[in-house]
Motif scaffolding. Structure first.
Motif, PDB file in Angstrom:
ATOM      1  N   ARG A  50      67.559 -36.922  14.257  1.00 45.28           N
ATOM      2  CA  ARG A  50      67.965 -35.525  14.128  1.00 45.28           C
ATOM      3  C   ARG A  50      69.129 -35.390  13.146  1.00 45.28           C
ATOM      4  N   GLN A  51      70.062 -36.348  13.199  1.00 42.81           N
ATOM      5  CA  GLN A  51      71.190 -36.310  12.274  1.00 42.81           C
ATOM      6  C   GLN A  51      70.726 -36.514  10.838  1.00 42.81           C
ATOM      7  N   LEU A  52      69.711 -37.327  10.657  1.00 42.51           N
ATOM      8  CA  LEU A  52      69.138 -37.546   9.330  1.00 42.51           C
ATOM      9  C   LEU A  52      68.719 -36.219   8.712  1.00 42.51           C
ATOM     10  N   SER A  53      68.118 -35.357   9.518  1.00 43.76           N
ATOM     11  CA  SER A  53      67.683 -34.048   9.040  1.00 43.76           C
ATOM     12  C   SER A  53      68.868 -33.096   8.899  1.00 43.76           C
ATOM     13  N   LEU A  54      69.783 -33.083   9.882  1.00 45.09           N
ATOM     14  CA  LEU A  54      70.945 -32.197   9.842  1.00 45.09           C
ATOM     15  C   LEU A  54      71.821 -32.487   8.634  1.00 45.09           C
ATOM     16  N   SER A  55      71.914 -33.753   8.253  1.00 47.97           N
ATOM     17  CA  SER A  55      72.731 -34.139   7.106  1.00 47.97           C
ATOM     18  C   SER A  55      72.037 -33.875   5.779  1.00 47.97           C
ATOM     19  N   GLY A  56      70.790 -33.417   5.826  1.00 51.85           N
ATOM     20  CA  GLY A  56      70.053 -33.122   4.599  1.00 51.85           C
ATOM     21  C   GLY A  56      69.671 -34.353   3.806  1.00 51.85           C
ATOM     22  N   LEU A  57      69.527 -35.494   4.508  1.00 53.93           N
ATOM     23  CA  LEU A  57      69.239 -36.752   3.829  1.00 53.93           C
ATOM     24  C   LEU A  57      67.746 -37.040   3.726  1.00 53.93           C
ATOM     25  N   ALA A  58      66.946 -36.416   4.571  1.00 58.22           N
ATOM     26  CA  ALA A  58      65.493 -36.595   4.540  1.00 58.22           C
ATOM     27  C   ALA A  58      64.850 -35.470   5.329  1.00 58.22           C
ATOM     28  N   ASP A  59      63.609 -35.203   5.021  1.00 54.53           N
ATOM     29  CA  ASP A  59      62.848 -34.186   5.749  1.00 54.53           C
ATOM     30  C   ASP A  59      62.256 -34.844   6.977  1.00 54.53           C
ATOM     31  N   CYS A  60      62.856 -34.595   8.123  1.00 55.43           N
ATOM     32  CA  CYS A  60      62.475 -35.310   9.343  1.00 55.43           C
ATOM     33  C   CYS A  60      62.314 -34.327  10.491  1.00 55.43           C
ATOM     34  N   GLN A  61      61.230 -34.448  11.235  1.00 55.91           N
ATOM     35  CA  GLN A  61      60.978 -33.597  12.392  1.00 55.91           C
ATOM     36  C   GLN A  61      60.752 -34.464  13.611  1.00 55.91           C
ATOM     37  N   ALA A  88      69.092 -49.015  21.687  1.00 53.02           N
ATOM     38  CA  ALA A  88      68.146 -47.978  21.274  1.00 53.02           C
ATOM     39  C   ALA A  88      68.677 -47.207  20.078  1.00 53.02           C
ATOM     40  N   MET A  89      69.977 -46.921  20.077  1.00 57.22           N
ATOM     41  CA  MET A  89      70.580 -46.278  18.922  1.00 57.22           C
ATOM     42  C   MET A  89      70.524 -47.190  17.700  1.00 57.22           C
ATOM     43  N   ASP A  90      70.797 -48.469  17.917  1.00 61.10           N
ATOM     44  CA  ASP A  90      70.735 -49.424  16.817  1.00 61.10           C
ATOM     45  C   ASP A  90      69.339 -49.480  16.207  1.00 61.10           C
ATOM     46  N   VAL A  91      68.319 -49.465  17.053  1.00 63.82           N
ATOM     47  CA  VAL A  91      66.942 -49.516  16.563  1.00 63.82           C
ATOM     48  C   VAL A  91      66.611 -48.270  15.743  1.00 63.82           C
ATOM     49  N   ALA A  92      67.081 -47.104  16.183  1.00 65.94           N
ATOM     50  CA  ALA A  92      66.844 -45.883  15.416  1.00 65.94           C
ATOM     51  C   ALA A  92      67.454 -46.000  14.021  1.00 65.94           C
ATOM     52  N   LEU A  93      68.673 -46.509  13.942  1.00 66.86           N
ATOM     53  CA  LEU A  93      69.316 -46.688  12.644  1.00 66.86           C
ATOM     54  C   LEU A  93      68.605 -47.751  11.818  1.00 66.86           C
ATOM     55  N   LEU A  94      68.113 -48.792  12.487  1.00 66.86           N
ATOM     56  CA  LEU A  94      67.372 -49.837  11.784  1.00 66.86           C
ATOM     57  C   LEU A  94      66.105 -49.264  11.153  1.00 66.86           C
ATOM     58  N   MET A  95      65.395 -48.411  11.880  1.00 65.56           N
ATOM     59  CA  MET A  95      64.172 -47.822  11.338  1.00 65.56           C
ATOM     60  C   MET A  95      64.484 -46.878  10.176  1.00 65.56           C
ATOM     61  N   ILE A  96      65.585 -46.132  10.287  1.00 59.89           N
ATOM     62  CA  ILE A  96      65.990 -45.282   9.168  1.00 59.89           C
ATOM     63  C   ILE A  96      66.320 -46.140   7.955  1.00 59.89           C
ATOM     64  N   LEU A  97      66.956 -47.277   8.192  1.00 58.33           N
ATOM     65  CA  LEU A  97      67.242 -48.217   7.104  1.00 58.33           C
ATOM     66  C   LEU A  97      65.964 -48.701   6.446  1.00 58.33           C
ATOM     67  N   ARG A  98      64.961 -49.060   7.250  1.00 59.69           N
ATOM     68  CA  ARG A  98      63.700 -49.562   6.707  1.00 59.69           C
ATOM     69  C   ARG A  98      62.915 -48.457   5.990  1.00 59.69           C
ATOM     70  N   GLU A 155      73.641 -45.705   6.388  1.00 56.74           N
ATOM     71  CA  GLU A 155      75.083 -45.756   6.591  1.00 56.74           C
ATOM     72  C   GLU A 155      75.666 -44.352   6.704  1.00 56.74           C
ATOM     73  N   GLN A 156      75.163 -43.411   5.906  1.00 60.67           N
ATOM     74  CA  GLN A 156      75.659 -42.045   5.982  1.00 60.67           C
ATOM     75  C   GLN A 156      75.302 -41.401   7.318  1.00 60.67           C
ATOM     76  N   VAL A 157      74.111 -41.684   7.820  1.00 62.75           N
ATOM     77  CA  VAL A 157      73.727 -41.174   9.139  1.00 62.75           C
ATOM     78  C   VAL A 157      74.692 -41.695  10.204  1.00 62.75           C
ATOM     79  N   ARG A 158      75.019 -42.973  10.139  1.00 63.47           N
ATOM     80  CA  ARG A 158      75.939 -43.549  11.119  1.00 63.47           C
ATOM     81  C   ARG A 158      77.317 -42.906  11.027  1.00 63.47           C
ATOM     82  N   LEU A 191      73.537 -53.030   7.834  1.00 66.25           N
ATOM     83  CA  LEU A 191      73.817 -52.072   6.777  1.00 66.25           C
ATOM     84  C   LEU A 191      74.580 -52.699   5.617  1.00 66.25           C
ATOM     85  N   THR A 192      75.277 -53.789   5.864  1.00 61.37           N
ATOM     86  CA  THR A 192      76.042 -54.428   4.796  1.00 61.37           C
ATOM     87  C   THR A 192      75.324 -55.639   4.216  1.00 61.37           C
TER      88      THR A 192
END
Length: 236
Positions: free
Chosen positions: A19-30, A152-162, A170-173, A223-224
């Motif tokens: 949801r943050q990915l979309s709120l931040s305007g970084l990708a079109d995500c639903q 679970a949060m880490d996995v969500a960020l990992l999938m966004i990374l992939r 990193e910006q989402v985090r 991320l690094t």
């Protein structure tokens, strides 16, 4: 994926980063709640709305299977299992946390591969040919399992990374951390302040901290890391 008894905390941990990915305007995500029938589902710690049925959701990019109670019932829900089998080949990522890994195993999507899971779910995984891994996150192909809580949060960020790239993940985090800090210092309403003057609230947080919404050093390492030779497309 939503079902009776689903963990609302794990739903939040899985979906907040998207949801943050979309709120931040970084990708079109639903983000869509999917279940057998439209309507409200009662889970652990709250309720969620099924916005689309399995029949209406045929090609999701990412499938998130949170854990919950009643895993014996959920692991034999043929409508859910059939849907997971149907969408797994075409989805880019499928992730399951805690007892949700048992559901993925019941669908035959783990075969004899180990999975990260809730510490009480090892015997259930074995019933479906898998086994509990001591690792907090296990990534095999495009199926990722984790034991729940902050993983679970880490996995969500990992999938966004992939799905996108290191800069976006990193910006989402960063945006999640900023939103969390802003919520923590948010000024209460005038009514709450007036009530507090009459009846002071006890010291400490109003509600227990939801540790599932914090990230760990593990994702910081991801991320690094050095970028791969290919850059994934940022649209999904």
């Amino acid at each position: 994926v939503l079902f009776p008894g689903v963990s609302i905390d794990e739903c939040e941990a899985f979906t907040l980063a998207f949801r943050q990915l979309s709120l931040s305007g970084l990708a079109d995500c639903q983000v869509v709640g999917v279940g057998a029938v439209r309507g409200e589902v009662v889970g652990i710690g709250g309720r969620r709305d099924v916005e689309q049925t399995f029949a209406e959701t045929t090609r999701p990019d990412v499938v998130l299977v949170p854990g919950g109670i009643g895993v014996d019932r959920t692991a034999h829900d043929e409508a859910l299992l059939s849907w997971l089998r149907h969408v797994e080949p075409s989805c880019q990522w499928m992730a399951a946390s805690s007892t949700g890994t048992v559901v993925v195993a019941a669908a035959g999507l783990l075969a004899d591969r180990p999975a990260a899971t809730h510490w009480l779910a090892g015997a259930k995984l074995a019933e479906f040919g898998s086994a509990a891994s001591p690792e907090r996150i296990v990534e095999v192909g495009h199926v990722v399992t984790c034991h729940g809580r902050i993983s679970a949060m880490d996995v969500a960020l990992l999938m966004i990374l992939r799905l996108t790239n290191r800069q976006i993940a990193e910006q989402v985090r960063i945006d999640l951390e900023r939103a969390h800090e802003q919520a923590a210092v948010a000024r209460p309403s005038w009514w709450k302040r007036a009530v507090a003057l009459v009846r002071p609230a006890p010291r400490g947080p109003v509600r227990p901290r939801n540790e599932q919404l914090d990230t760990s050093d593990w994702v910081e390492m991801e991320l690094t890391a050095e970028p791969s030779s290919t850059t994934p497309n940022g649209d999904f």
